[in-house]
Design a protein around this motif. Structure first.
Motif, mmCIF file in Angstrom:
data_model
loop_
_atom_site.group_PDB
_atom_site.id
_atom_site.type_symbol
_atom_site.label_atom_id
_atom_site.label_comp_id
_atom_site.label_asym_id
_atom_site.label_seq_id
_atom_site.Cartn_x
_atom_site.Cartn_y
_atom_site.Cartn_z
ATOM 1 N N VAL A 128 14.137 21.521 76.946
ATOM 2 C CA VAL A 128 15.200 20.548 77.210
ATOM 3 C C VAL A 128 14.982 19.896 78.567
ATOM 4 N N ARG A 129 14.625 20.718 79.553
ATOM 5 C CA ARG A 129 14.369 20.182 80.895
ATOM 6 C C ARG A 129 13.102 19.321 80.914
ATOM 7 N N GLU A 130 12.095 19.712 80.126
ATOM 8 C CA GLU A 130 10.884 18.910 80.034
ATOM 9 C C GLU A 130 11.183 17.543 79.412
ATOM 10 N N PHE A 131 12.050 17.529 78.422
ATOM 11 C CA PHE A 131 12.438 16.267 77.800
ATOM 12 C C PHE A 131 13.214 15.390 78.792
ATOM 13 N N ALA A 132 14.129 16.004 79.527
ATOM 14 C CA ALA A 132 14.920 15.253 80.506
ATOM 15 C C ALA A 132 14.041 14.673 81.609
ATOM 16 N N SER A 133 12.922 15.346 81.892
ATOM 17 C CA SER A 133 12.001 14.874 82.933
ATOM 18 C C SER A 133 10.989 13.866 82.407
ATOM 19 N N ASN A 135 8.710 14.561 80.112
ATOM 20 C CA ASN A 135 7.451 15.244 79.818
ATOM 21 C C ASN A 135 7.351 15.745 78.378
ATOM 22 N N LEU A 136 8.320 15.365 77.552
ATOM 23 C CA LEU A 136 8.318 15.782 76.149
ATOM 24 C C LEU A 136 8.884 14.623 75.331
ATOM 25 N N SER A 137 8.221 14.313 74.243
ATOM 26 C CA SER A 137 8.648 13.182 73.416
ATOM 27 C C SER A 137 9.942 13.518 72.673
ATOM 28 N N PRO A 138 10.704 12.494 72.274
ATOM 29 C CA PRO A 138 11.939 12.735 71.502
ATOM 30 C C PRO A 138 11.679 13.500 70.209
ATOM 31 N N ALA A 139 10.579 13.171 69.512
ATOM 32 C CA ALA A 139 10.271 13.876 68.266
ATOM 33 C C ALA A 139 9.968 15.348 68.528
ATOM 34 N N ALA A 140 9.235 15.627 69.601
ATOM 35 C CA ALA A 140 8.930 17.017 69.949
ATOM 36 C C ALA A 140 10.205 17.778 70.278
ATOM 37 N N LYS A 141 11.136 17.134 70.985
ATOM 38 C CA LYS A 141 12.411 17.801 71.293
ATOM 39 C C LYS A 141 13.184 18.104 70.006
ATOM 40 N N SER A 142 13.177 17.161 69.055
ATOM 41 C CA SER A 142 13.890 17.382 67.799
ATOM 42 C C SER A 142 13.319 18.577 67.046
ATOM 43 N N ILE A 143 11.990 18.701 67.059
ATOM 44 C CA ILE A 143 11.346 19.845 66.405
ATOM 45 C C ILE A 143 11.713 21.144 67.115
ATOM 46 N N MET A 144 11.723 21.112 68.443
ATOM 47 C CA MET A 144 12.088 22.306 69.205
ATOM 48 C C MET A 144 13.548 22.673 68.979
ATOM 49 N N ASP A 145 14.423 21.689 68.897
ATOM 50 C CA ASP A 145 15.834 21.962 68.590
ATOM 51 C C ASP A 145 15.939 22.717 67.265
ATOM 52 N N ALA A 146 15.183 22.241 66.272
ATOM 53 C CA ALA A 146 15.228 22.852 64.946
ATOM 54 C C ALA A 146 14.674 24.273 64.960
ATOM 55 N N LEU A 147 13.545 24.479 65.652
ATOM 56 C CA LEU A 147 12.940 25.813 65.692
ATOM 57 C C LEU A 147 13.733 26.775 66.559
ATOM 58 N N THR A 148 14.371 26.271 67.587
ATOM 59 C CA THR A 148 15.212 27.127 68.421
ATOM 60 C C THR A 148 16.420 27.612 67.626
ATOM 61 N N ASP A 149 16.922 26.751 66.750
ATOM 62 C CA ASP A 149 18.059 27.117 65.900
ATOM 63 C C ASP A 149 17.650 28.104 64.817
ATOM 64 N N SER A 150 16.442 27.912 64.246
ATOM 65 C CA SER A 150 15.971 28.789 63.175
ATOM 66 C C SER A 150 14.453 28.823 63.180
ATOM 67 N N SER A 151 13.893 29.988 63.409
ATOM 68 C CA SER A 151 12.445 30.127 63.497
ATOM 69 C C SER A 151 12.031 31.455 62.880
ATOM 70 N N PRO A 152 10.940 31.482 62.079
ATOM 71 C CA PRO A 152 10.004 30.389 61.778
ATOM 72 C C PRO A 152 10.508 29.483 60.662
ATOM 73 N N ASN A 175 2.072 13.967 65.483
ATOM 74 C CA ASN A 175 1.780 13.842 66.915
ATOM 75 C C ASN A 175 2.641 14.801 67.731
ATOM 76 N N ALA A 176 3.891 14.956 67.335
ATOM 77 C CA ALA A 176 4.797 15.855 68.054
ATOM 78 C C ALA A 176 4.379 17.314 67.874
ATOM 79 N N ILE A 177 3.946 17.669 66.663
ATOM 80 C CA ILE A 177 3.452 19.024 66.411
ATOM 81 C C ILE A 177 2.230 19.310 67.280
ATOM 82 N N ALA A 178 1.304 18.338 67.358
ATOM 83 C CA ALA A 178 0.112 18.506 68.198
ATOM 84 C C ALA A 178 0.501 18.626 69.666
#
Length: 284
Positions: A128-133, A135-152, A175-178
């Protein structure tokens, strides 16, 4: 102590450590894990110019195996393909595009050192802090939000959960996964075949013990540990070869080489016949 080598002597060292002979060839799951644990980190499928150990080379027991035309029928590639699925799924190793953006296998002993160099803090809200800075794309943040909520999650579910499930979203998702793999936020933990799909998990959840250990490791200590293993695997190396493999800044490489030299682990006074490059070598 010898600090002058022929090319054949260097390659003979690597043949032994990389298990590139028929006598030392890797044939079983146990031997594959033992090989990865011994060399610390290796490529899965191909290592050009002996830049690093490689499981496929070790499986063939050859120094320079040729990639077959019909890869699906090759027993050695099939073996590596099986190992790169089984060992990560059993959480025996880390597997991802880590070195030269190519499939890399890392032992659990060495994973914390690579994680320390990724400059990840190990905090659950770091993305979240990387996105705010920026350093992380919006799509990557969305994927991280999803995995943080439920993983794997498998790829299809992750696309739906992140809102990146249409054909138009495919490139952005890939691209976000990479990006997340490169920055060591997520890791592929399994491949399923009916239907074919990948399963993803956050690195923090998958390697909680190892990421905690990484918090106590400085970047310089991490580089020293990794570079010492590099010389144990390779015997000799140059600044160019080190930078090409790890992607480190030259000033960091020179500093780490200096530290290893002062500890008596390597020496800069190495000559390799027929080579004009400046070599450093393992003191053995």
């Amino acid at each position: 102590m010898k600090f002058s080598y022929s090319t054949n002597e260097v390659e003979a060292w690597r043949d032994k450590v990389h298990r590139r002979t028929s006598r030392l060839a890797v044939k079983t799951k146990h031997q594959a894990l033992q090989f990865i644990n011994t060399v610390g980190f290796c490529f899965a499928f191909k290592a050009d110019y002996s830049e690093s150990p490689c499981l496929w080379h070790a499986a063939t027991g050859r120094r320079n195996p040729e990639m077959p035309h019909h890869t699906h029928h090759d027993p050695y590639l099939s073996f590596v393909w099986e190992m790169k699925n089984i060992l990560p799924a059993e959480k025996k190793i880390y597997y991802g595009k880590l070195l030269r953006n190519r499939p890399t296998m890392v032992s659990l002993e060495y994973f914390p050192y690579f994680y320390a160099l990724s400059r990840r803090s190990g905090a659950s809200d770091e993305y979240v802090r990387e996105f705010a800075s920026g350093n992380l794309s919006p799509a990557a943040k969305s994927i991280m939000d999803a995995l943080t909520d439920s993983s794997p999650q498998i790829t299809k579910g992750l696309k739906l959960a992140s809102g990146l499930h249409t054909k138009a979203d495919r490139k952005e998702f890939d691209n976000a996964i990479a990006e997340l793999q490169r920055k060591m936020f997520i890791v592929k933990v399994a491949e399923h075949y009916d239907p074919f799909t990948f399963e993803w998990e956050t690195v923090l959840r998958r390697f909680s013990k190892e990421t905690r250990a990484a918090r106590k490791i400085s970047e310089e200590r991490a580089r020293e540990h990794i570079l010492q293993k590099y010389f144990e695997n390779q015997l000799v190396g140059t600044v160019v070869s080190i930078q090409g493999l790890f992607g480190w800044e030259k000033q960091d490489i020179f500093r780490t080489l200096g530290n290893l030299k002062s500890k008596g682990i390597i020496t800069p006074d190495v000559f390799v016949d027929g080579k004009d490059d400046k070599y450093y070598g393992l003191v053995n």
